[in-house]
Design an enzyme around this catalytic site. Structure first.
Site, short mmCIF file in Angstrom:
data_model
loop_
_atom_site.label_atom_id
_atom_site.label_comp_id
_atom_site.label_asym_id
_atom_site.label_seq_id
_atom_site.Cartn_x
_atom_site.Cartn_y
_atom_site.Cartn_z
N ASP A 13 25.64 40.29 42.03
CA ASP A 13 26.62 39.81 41.06
C ASP A 13 26.04 38.56 40.38
OD1 ASP A 13 28.83 38.91 39.69
OD2 ASP A 13 30.20 38.98 41.42
N ASP A 108 28.06 42.75 34.98
CA ASP A 108 27.13 41.86 35.69
C ASP A 108 27.16 42.09 37.20
OD1 ASP A 108 29.74 40.87 36.02
OD2 ASP A 108 28.96 38.90 36.50
N GLU A 109 27.56 43.28 37.60
CA GLU A 109 27.78 43.51 39.02
C GLU A 109 27.40 44.95 39.35
OE1 GLU A 109 31.68 43.38 41.62
OE2 GLU A 109 31.84 42.19 39.80
MG LIG Z 1 29.63 37.73 38.16
#
Ligand SMILES: [Mg+2]
Length: 411
Positions: A13, A108-109
């Site tokens: 993340d 983003d993960e």
């Molecule tokens: Mg993040």
């Protein structure tokens, strides 16, 4: 808690993603409290707050005005969603160097299934840490990582590692680790569930385990079942087996909260066209077509209406998406006597794009050139006449199109 499954799920993340990209683009922001999402007197909510801003109590989802009150010294930015998207694409490209077993969780993960690598790398924790550090280095952004037996636990491990660290949750430590967490640490425990549980005196995940499956079912239905298993570290979605093939995103949407509530039909349709355009272009970028088009309308009193329609043939075409969004919108607009606060267009029932059909050939060619020009000169380089009406409301940023208040990508 069984430990039959091995440590095999790596969750990564990016830390304070949007804010971190802004700092990378403008190093003078480094170390400052940065809030991405809009200006403090504007409506809408915080998309991302840097860790420096979080010290003031600012967090994502908070109204911008509230963030402005808490942190008058924060640097407020509207954001550059196209740039975030590019970083996100690079993030996923980097991950594919290590394994094809990737489940994206958001921009983003991601979850990486590493079970096929255990023979090659007997010390999986060190290898997982190396992945985290190399991706971090090549992307230029700080990343947190967690390694555990399943996705639920890996995500919780990452939470523990934030910001920037790496945490391995070994099977023998799960029971204690999980038991000590406050119930709201479990993904999916919202405000309402939390209230109900707190009234029952349940504060920690350990307390939650005292409730039977039957009791949880009667309190929360299916969600109760999830809570029962999650509190025991079991991921009802299964473990690494989900990684056999990458699940395509379930839906893609583009929505915007207006700076001021809108009533003017021309402007509303211009927004609808712009959102349809962004959605179509997002679909094409991902090589997807939508079999269902949805519309979301939120009125000034916050009532929200959604409508959707299935298509006989999945599409990624702006004109068709706009046409349907407009058909769904007109009856709602006709009946309402309130102005409109938010509009959104969603494509769902997504399928991998098919080969262009013969009679589609010419249209495809035009779309491909539009996409090409936009990739080179930015989204704002080509807009329809209808969309140009928006220039009365927003400044047109050549690289990023209209700087709209919020953009969301729902997986
Ligand atoms: Mg993040």
């Amino acid at each position: 808690m069984g430990s039959r499954q091995e440590l095999s799920v790596l969750h990564l993340d990016i830390d304070a993603f949007f804010a971190a990209v802004e700092v990378l683009m403008d190093p003078s922001l480094r170390g400052k409290p940065v809030v991405v999402g809009g200006l403090p007197w504007e409506r809408g909510v915080v998309s991302t707050a840097s860790y420096e801003a979080r010290k003031y109590g600012v967090h994502s989802g908070m109204p911008l005005r509230r963030a402005g009150e808490l942190c008058p010294n924060c640097v407020f930015l509207r954001g550059h969603f196209q740039v975030y998207r590019e970083f996100s694409e690079k993030f996923f490209r980097l991950l594919y160097r290590y394994t094809p077993h990737i489940l994206p969780a958001s921009l983003d993960e991601a979850y990486l299934g590493l079970s096929s690598l255990t023979l090659l790398y007997p010390d999986l924790p060190s290898y997982a840490r190396r992945i985290k550090e190399e991706v971090e280095r090549d992307l230029g952004l700080s990343i947190s990582g967690g390694l555990a037996r399943n996705r639920l636990l890996a995500k919780l491990a990452t939470e523990r590692a934030k910001p920037g660290e790496f945490f391995v949750l070994r099977p023998e430590d799960e029971e204690n680790f999980l038991g000590e967490l406050p119930i709201e640490a479990l993904p999916g425990i919202g405000h309402k569930t939390r209230e109900v549980l707190l009234r029952l005196g349940i504060k920690k995940v350990r307390d939650l385990r005292g409730l039977s499956l039957k009791a949880l079912r009667s309190l929360f239905g299916l969600h109760g079942e999830y809570l029962y298993y999650a509190s025991r570290g079991k991921d009802v979605r299964g473990g690494a087996c989900d990684f056999q093939s990458q699940a395509p995103p379930r839906s893609l949407s583009r929505e915007t909260t207006f700076l001021e509530d809108l009533w003017d039909l021309d402007l509303l349709l211009a927004h609808l066209s712009y959102l349809s355009d962004r959605l179509a272009s997002g679909l094409r970028e991902e090589g997807l077509k939508a079999g269902r088009i949805g519309l979301k309308v939120r009125f000034s009193d916050f009532t929200t209406i959604t409508r959707s329609r299935s298509l006989s043939r999945p599409t990624d075409e702006h004109s068709l998406i706009y046409e349907i969004a407009r058909e769904l919108f007109m009856p709602i607009y006709g009946k309402a006597d309130l102005s409109i606060r938010l509009l959104g267009v969603t494509g769902s029932d997504l399928r991998q794009g098919y080969e262009p059909e013969l009679f589609e050939g010419r249209k495809r060619g035009i779309q491909a050139s539009v996409d090409l020009i936009r990739r080179k000169f930015g989204f704002g380089a080509i807009l329809t006449a209808r969309e140009l009406k928006l220039s009365s409301l927003y400044s047109l940023d050549k690289a990023h199109g209209y700087v709209l208040k919020t953009a969301s990508l729902t997986r």
